[in-house]
Write a protein that holds these residues in place. Sequence first.
Motif: not given
Length: 653
Positions: A36, A34, A46, A43
């Motif tokens: 960020w 992930r 992913e 987010l």
Amino acid sequence: MAAGGGSVSLQLPCVFSPKSRQYLAVCAQDGRLRIWNTDSKTLHQEYVPSAHLSATCTCIHWGPCRTVKEGPQRKKRKSEAGQLEEKADLLAMGTAAGTVLIYSTAKGALHCTLDGGHSGGVNCVHWHPEDSLLYSGSDDTNIVEWDLQTGKTRSKWKADRAAVTSLCVSPDGKLLLSAGQTIKMWDLDTKEVYRKFTGHSTAVTTLRFATTRPPDTSGLYFLSGAAHDRLLSVWQIREDGKDKNSVVSFTLTDEPQHIDLVTSKSKEEAVRLAVVCKDGQLHLFEHFLNGPCKKPLSPSCTVQMSDTQDSPMPIPLLAATLGPDSRTVMLAYGNYLQPVMERVDINTAERHVCLSRNIQTALSLSIASTVSKVKTPIVNAKSKVLVPGLPGHQAPVKGTSLSTEKRKKVSDTKEMSIAERLGEIDLQSAASTVKGAPKGMPSLQTDNFAVLLVQGLESSDGNILNKVFQTHKDMVIKKTVAQLPLTAVLPLVEEITRRLQGHPFTAVLMVRWLKAVLMHHTSYLSSLPDLVSKLGVLYHMIESRVKMFHKLTKLHGKLYLLVTQVATTTSSNMVSDVDHTARLVYEEESSDEDEASGDEGLPDEDSDNWEEAVMDDHKEKQIDEDEEDPKSRTDSKANGEEDMENGNESEEE
């Protein structure tokens, strides 16, 4: 910003992007990568590896910020060509299967896969600062130099006797630090060892250059940290070669997990260091590197975080990175599945700083600001929303239809209490052990187990749960789990997770219950929105135990070989000398003449050799008698003549 080796410790990779610190890359317990955005706290991307369960990500490292020369990015972002140099793009991920994945944040997909270089799990990766090269170290004790333009191995060499657990390239790109338990400095042009450093008793997990000066000026420093070690050692590369011992030590409260530093370019500039330890604390250091320092240095400031409840609990820090000035620090804290990022100003004049944060509020704000494609319906404030898995969504436990008439007679009088149900379990177990027990003994049905289990989970009564979980029959476990209401499934999984962390004998029983839950209620569990956070601990615990199982299996095999060798050597030494006495003697049947003569080993009578042998024996006897008695020589001669005559007569006959 390199993460530590995954096979050495159980820490998860968590790295900030270089320069702008715009992104935070995290590999969580569920195997997903992930990314960020630290500015918007959302987010950004992913990525789920196709084989993330069998080849978990062990280390990650951001590549250098991509320049305008990169074609695909420039075509996509012509308006942002001036800002392109400040943005990070490529991210290298080492896996337990021995491959290296290159992920592109600009594409939002996998850029390429580097495989065929390692036969063991990759513990560390590091980019070359200028050329399109990548270095990786593995459990197979080798270092591989990858050419990213071709995606193939450019060079490969053996670096250590043990696994290579950490790598770091010098700022000028001419030297490479590698470490297992011994730190080696390599000349990247010749791939030969430049220097060796020994001082850690465990595997080294962190290597970082602290200065940017060339090594021939005695001004090049680097620091190292090891597993289960509460010290950071600083080494000086001296021109005279007398650099066998570390010159400075920084004291920590636990094993270093994440390190960020601002390098020193001259003697007048101090090195600023931020270290996040395994216990969740942040230590800040500031030191001028100008030679050896005998006394270990304590941190100038220690930062801890706690929640705002009545009884404060510590919030673990995951990573930290230094800002442009000495007070600004970017922090990532909370859970790996959804970390909270915050830029704070710390008063470094205080030795200990405690920051209080309401992590639930921060998470809800982060979730609310996340861009989602799912449309949320407009709900009236007075209405009540029922979500599966939350209190209020109840369903009764349905009993079996077997033997309803018999059980109606019992239930007509009064409903049994929990104590009576527990007594029935004891009676049933006692009746099963006693021979000849009467048939009218009360027996506990499967649906009663389900009722007891629900009551035990709602009341958190350990006595009831222990009675239910003690059953060893797989059929009873399956029927009990199948009759549970949906609201009790998630509390049951949490209780199983808690008990799996206890005694191994309890874990053996809990595995059966967990298997039954996954067989019957997987469809319901997959519909829960917060499933990842609920099952993250369970997944991480099982994965860590499976890793330890492989190591224990190897250790068991080695110990078995050693014990077998010792037993074989001991048994061979205990063998005594061979007994040469015959166990069985075989005698042939002989005639009366042979028995009278008493000579068993003589040849047959028909043989001429036999006569010569007899004559030789007579002569030896005569010689012995003559030596003993000289007077009897004449007699012996006469006797000898007579024997000879007798012999001649026998020959004539």
